[in-house]
Design a protein around this motif. Structure first.
Motif, short mmCIF file in Angstrom:
data_model
loop_
_atom_site.label_atom_id
_atom_site.label_comp_id
_atom_site.label_asym_id
_atom_site.label_seq_id
_atom_site.Cartn_x
_atom_site.Cartn_y
_atom_site.Cartn_z
N THR A 183 19.99 -6.86 16.66
CA THR A 183 21.15 -6.01 16.96
C THR A 183 20.77 -4.76 17.75
OG1 THR A 183 20.96 -5.08 14.73
CG2 THR A 183 22.61 -6.78 15.05
N GLY A 184 19.47 -4.60 18.05
CA GLY A 184 19.09 -3.50 18.94
C GLY A 184 18.14 -2.46 18.40
N TYR A 185 17.79 -2.53 17.12
CA TYR A 185 16.80 -1.59 16.58
C TYR A 185 15.43 -1.87 17.21
CZ TYR A 185 20.01 -0.50 12.68
OH TYR A 185 21.08 -0.10 11.90
N ARG A 186 14.66 -0.80 17.42
CA ARG A 186 13.31 -0.97 17.95
C ARG A 186 12.27 -0.20 17.12
NH1 ARG A 186 15.33 -4.70 19.38
NH2 ARG A 186 15.63 -5.58 21.46
N ALA A 187 12.71 0.36 16.00
CA ALA A 187 11.77 1.06 15.11
C ALA A 187 11.93 0.49 13.70
CB ALA A 187 12.05 2.55 15.11
N VAL A 188 10.79 0.23 13.06
CA VAL A 188 10.78 -0.36 11.71
C VAL A 188 9.89 0.50 10.82
CG1 VAL A 188 10.33 -2.41 10.32
CG2 VAL A 188 11.03 -2.67 12.72
N ASP A 189 10.40 0.86 9.65
CA ASP A 189 9.66 1.72 8.73
C ASP A 189 9.31 0.94 7.47
OD1 ASP A 189 9.16 4.82 7.92
OD2 ASP A 189 9.87 3.68 6.19
N THR A 190 8.03 0.93 7.13
CA THR A 190 7.59 0.28 5.89
C THR A 190 6.53 1.17 5.23
OG1 THR A 190 6.69 -1.76 4.91
CG2 THR A 190 5.85 -1.18 7.09
N ILE A 250 6.36 0.88 14.99
CA ILE A 250 6.15 0.50 13.59
C ILE A 250 5.49 1.65 12.83
CG2 ILE A 250 5.08 -1.15 12.01
CD1 ILE A 250 5.00 -3.17 14.33
N THR A 251 6.11 2.01 11.72
CA THR A 251 5.58 3.07 10.85
C THR A 251 5.19 2.46 9.51
OG1 THR A 251 7.04 4.72 11.84
CG2 THR A 251 6.11 5.25 9.68
N THR A 252 4.00 2.83 9.01
CA THR A 252 3.67 2.52 7.61
C THR A 252 3.13 3.79 6.96
OG1 THR A 252 2.73 0.90 6.10
CG2 THR A 252 1.28 1.65 7.88
N LYS A 258 -6.45 -0.95 7.61
CA LYS A 258 -6.81 -2.22 8.28
C LYS A 258 -6.12 -3.40 7.60
CE LYS A 258 -11.24 -0.89 10.32
NZ LYS A 258 -12.72 -0.91 10.17
N GLU A 259 -6.01 -3.33 6.29
CA GLU A 259 -5.31 -4.39 5.54
C GLU A 259 -3.81 -4.39 5.90
OE1 GLU A 259 -4.39 -5.77 0.97
OE2 GLU A 259 -6.09 -4.43 1.30
N SER A 260 -3.24 -3.20 6.03
CA SER A 260 -1.83 -3.09 6.45
C SER A 260 -1.63 -3.71 7.83
CB SER A 260 -1.38 -1.63 6.47
OG SER A 260 -1.28 -1.12 5.16
N LEU A 261 -2.56 -3.43 8.75
CA LEU A 261 -2.46 -3.98 10.11
C LEU A 261 -2.51 -5.51 10.06
CD1 LEU A 261 -4.80 -1.58 12.16
CD2 LEU A 261 -2.32 -1.49 11.94
N HIS A 262 -3.39 -6.01 9.21
CA HIS A 262 -3.53 -7.46 9.06
C HIS A 262 -2.20 -8.06 8.56
CE1 HIS A 262 -5.29 -11.37 8.20
NE2 HIS A 262 -4.83 -11.28 6.96
N LYS A 263 -1.62 -7.42 7.56
CA LYS A 263 -0.35 -7.91 7.00
C LYS A 263 0.77 -7.84 8.04
CE LYS A 263 -1.26 -6.74 2.16
NZ LYS A 263 -1.03 -5.75 1.09
N LEU A 264 0.77 -6.76 8.80
CA LEU A 264 1.82 -6.57 9.81
C LEU A 264 1.59 -7.41 11.07
CD1 LEU A 264 2.15 -2.70 9.38
CD2 LEU A 264 4.02 -4.33 9.06
N GLY A 265 0.39 -7.96 11.18
CA GLY A 265 0.08 -8.81 12.33
C GLY A 265 -0.04 -8.03 13.63
N THR A 266 -0.62 -6.83 13.55
CA THR A 266 -0.76 -6.00 14.74
C THR A 266 -2.13 -5.32 14.73
OG1 THR A 266 0.29 -4.25 16.05
CG2 THR A 266 0.34 -3.96 13.67
N ASP A 267 -2.62 -4.96 15.91
CA ASP A 267 -3.93 -4.28 16.00
C ASP A 267 -3.81 -2.79 15.73
OD1 ASP A 267 -5.12 -6.67 16.73
OD2 ASP A 267 -4.76 -6.35 18.87
N VAL A 268 -2.61 -2.26 15.92
CA VAL A 268 -2.41 -0.82 15.79
C VAL A 268 -0.95 -0.58 15.39
CG1 VAL A 268 -1.93 -0.59 18.29
CG2 VAL A 268 -2.61 1.43 16.99
N VAL A 269 -0.72 0.40 14.50
CA VAL A 269 0.65 0.81 14.23
C VAL A 269 0.94 2.07 15.06
CG1 VAL A 269 1.14 -0.19 11.96
CG2 VAL A 269 -0.17 1.92 12.10
N ASP A 270 2.21 2.35 15.23
CA ASP A 270 2.59 3.51 16.04
C ASP A 270 2.47 4.81 15.27
OD1 ASP A 270 3.79 2.17 18.65
OD2 ASP A 270 4.38 0.97 16.91
N LEU A 271 2.71 4.72 13.95
CA LEU A 271 2.70 5.94 13.14
C LEU A 271 2.26 5.60 11.72
CD1 LEU A 271 3.56 8.96 12.70
CD2 LEU A 271 5.88 8.13 12.27
#
Length: 267
Positions: free
Chosen positions: A28-35, A61-63, A80-93
């Motif tokens: 629906t157009g969101y581009r930011a996700v907070d976890t 992406i924020t964690t 690093k474990e969070s990145l693995h779970k999120l499937g990304t090399d780097v989070v934005d915040l």
């Protein structure tokens, strides 16, 4: 402002509910996700992102690091474990989730550990959550004001936190509002209801529009696609000065989240 003005929150969502919510939000157009690590849903958030058609570089992406991971030995491995779970090399915040003064780890130490994670390229930006003015100042002193992207704090028409919000804005630190609807308590507010009638919108949209007009980023969550869509439309509402004043009169210090041992002394 570095933090996108509008994101989707995932607090208290788990399993398929969080996958569906995040996928619907992205569609629906969101581009930011907070976890957050403590939400226990980073894997599902990562799954939703992978299953959506949105490119990772278009997302913010924020964690948040949980209290038991603040030490030097634990913070970077936990991220690093969070990145693995999120499937990304780097989070934005990445944020320190709670100052947890009784844990015995100083603000200086936890912030320097987080800055080290930034230097290692694990997160593009760092910040804080649930810090009062004094502890925000300690964080600034520890890593420099240029490294404090945001303070994510509970803010709603019933908890306006004006002193803290004004301090953050005076320091050019983004204010991210969570619990903007006060667990739904503001939805039946007669003042908000009257204003909503004028705009032919919902009270939720009015509360979110109020936060946005104050210059805050918002991260409301919903499991319903139509609510996600409606929340997003709060960005199109321009409240007038009188309406903003009416909403500021609703302040009642109605804090919803205040965990013992984790929360600071509030301003």
């Amino acid at each position: 402002m570095i933090v996108p003005k509008f994101g989707v929150g995932t607090f208290r969502l788990s399993g398929q509910a969080v996958v569906d919510s995040v996928k619907n939000a992205l569609e629906t157009g969101y581009r930011a996700v907070d976890t957050a690590q403590i939400y226990g849903n980073e894997t599902e958030v990562g799954q939703a992102i992978r299953e959506s058609a949105v490119n990772r570089q278009d997302l913010f992406i924020t964690t948040k690091i949980w209290t038991e991971h603040y030490s030097h030995e634990k913070l970077i491995p936990s991220l690093k474990e969070s990145l693995h779970k999120l499937g990304t090399d780097v989070v934005d915040l990445t944020l320190i989730h709670w100052p947890a003064p009784k844990l015995g780890i100083s603000i200086t130490e936890m912030m320097q550990n987080l800055l080290e994670a930034k230097h290692q390229g694990l997160t593009k930006h760092i910040g804080i959550s649930n810090f009062n003015i004094e502890l925000t100042q300690q964080a600034i002193d520890a890593v420099g004001i240029e490294n404090i992207t945001t303070n994510q704090i509970e803010l709603s028409p019933y908890l306006q936190n004006q002193k803290l919000a004004s301090f953050l804005q005076s320091q050019n630190i983004d204010v991210t509002s969570y619990m903007t609807l006060a667990y739904g308590k503001v939805l039946n507010d007669p003042v908000l209801g009257k204003i909503a009638k004028t705009y032919q919108t919902s009270t939720a949209q009015i509360a979110l529009a109020w936060a946005l007009q104050n210059g805050y980023a918002v991260i409301p969550s919903s499991t319903k696609r139509e609510h996600l869509l409606a929340n997003l439309k709060a960005q199109d509402i321009q409240l007038n000065t009188e309406e903003m004043l009416q909403i500021s009169s609703l302040e009642r210090n109605g804090r919803e989240v205040n965990p013992e041992n984790l929360a600071p002394e509030w301003d």
